[in-house]
Motif scaffolding. Structure first.
Motif: not given
Length: 343
Positions: A55-56, A138-146, A160-163, A193-198
């Motif tokens: 979740d984001v 809560l923006v999980t629908d629009d943003w994903a994590v790799l 943007l990234a969390w190290r 953190i990247v756009p879920r569409s991308g």
């Protein structure tokens, strides 16, 4: 955490040999046909992991960092853009309730948290706003994590990234496990953190590794994770979480009294151990499996994985006073313990 899957099916599940998980892992791949090879690719810094089930949550507004500083275990005042922090939210009695992987971009604080935990975190934060200039979403629908096996902060021009700071000591804190020759030193990790569409474009032609590979390397690094190494009564000292997530001399926050009391006056009632589990069987014991000395149950497995070199490995919480030289049983299977948190 909720048992409801809140994210949509990842398009990366359409990649060859992708196998979806169950429950909160059903939207992403647990492996792509060869978990051992996927671990090696991560160790070599080549692969990427679909963490799209995480979740984001975003926090905007002028008061966001001072407000989060007052609520969490971590020192966040003056946090520079793209500088990562790990923070926890505790219950009034000091038990771990929420885990925040946090990075600010200069206008918005971005938080990734465990699958299914985002709504509860956003709701709790929203109740704590009072009259401050902050907004929580809560923006999980629009943003994903790799997940990427890299130890660098993100820079301008890239997402943007969390190290992950593990196992470094961050700020004014202490360690309950070793500070030298820690196995986590060799594990580089960050969450992008990247756009879920991308999502597919962000992966590009890089090889993919599944959750099983990432988890095996996390367990080997003794890295605690919310909902795995934590339960409703976990305090940070038990799992060596102070080193990256707790600042010992900041202002008051919920649960601080327990953190200070145990740190200053005693030892935690349980301790995290690393286990090498007998691999002669074909089936791994399950997360939550009982850990015993003879017929006496002394703890439980928190995470278990099959490592490509070491075979079956696990993290477990056991009673503090259990002799560290004893061989333990995991659901009846022999397991040799390595001390993480000292008795």
């Amino acid at each position: 955490m909720s048992d409801t899957v809140v994210t949509s099916r990842s398009p990366l599940l359409d990649r060859p040999r992708a196998v979806a998980g169950d429950g909160l892992e059903a939207s992403v791949a647990v492996h792509y046909g060869d978990p051992g090879r996927e671990q090696r690719l991560l160790e070599e810094g080549l692969a990427v992991v679909d963490l799209g089930n995480r979740d984001v949550v975003t926090v905007t507004g002028q008061d966001r960092l001072t407000w989060l500083h007052s609520l969490t275990t971590q020192h966040l005042l003056g946090l520079a853009p793209r500088e990562s922090r790990e923070a926890l939210i505790l219950t009034p009695k000091g038990h771990v309730e929420h885990s925040l992987h946090l990075v600010d971009d200069g206008t918005t604080t971005w938080v990734t948290t465990e699958p299914g935990a985002g709504q509860a975190l956003a709701d709790w934060l929203d109740r704590m706003r009072f009259m401050l200039r902050v907004e929580v979403s809560l923006v999980t629908d629009d943003w994903a994590v790799l997940g990427e096996p890299h130890a660098s902060e993100s820079v301008e021009g890239e997402p943007l990234a969390w190290r992950d700071p593990w196992p470094d000591l961050v700020g004014d804190t202490t360690a309950y496990g070793p500070t030298e020759n820690h196995p986590g030193t060799d594990r580089a990790w960050r969450e992008v953190i990247v756009p879920r569409s991308g999502l597919e474009a962000a992966v590009g032609d890089r090889p993919l590794a599944g959750l099983w590979a990432a988890e095996a390397l996390r367990v080997a690094a003794w890295r605690p994770r919310l909902g795995h190494e934590s339960d409703h009564r976990t305090i940070v000292h038990e799992v060596d979480w102070l080193r990256t997530a707790v600042h010992l001399h900041k202002g008051c926050y919920r649960g601080q009294e327990t953190v200070a009391r145990v740190h200053n006056l005693g030892r935690p009632p349980r301790r995290l151990v690393f286990l090498h589990v007998d691999g002669s069987g074909h089936v791994l014991p399950a997360d939550g499996a009982p850990v015993s000395v003879g017929e006496k149950v002394v703890g439980h497995v928190t995470s278990i994985a099959r490592h490509h070199v070491d075979g079956p490995i696990a993290l477990a919480l056991v009673k503090r006073n259990i002799d560290p030289t004893l061989e333990l049983l995991v659901d009846g299977v022999s397991a040799a313990q390595t001390v993480i948190v000292a008795p």
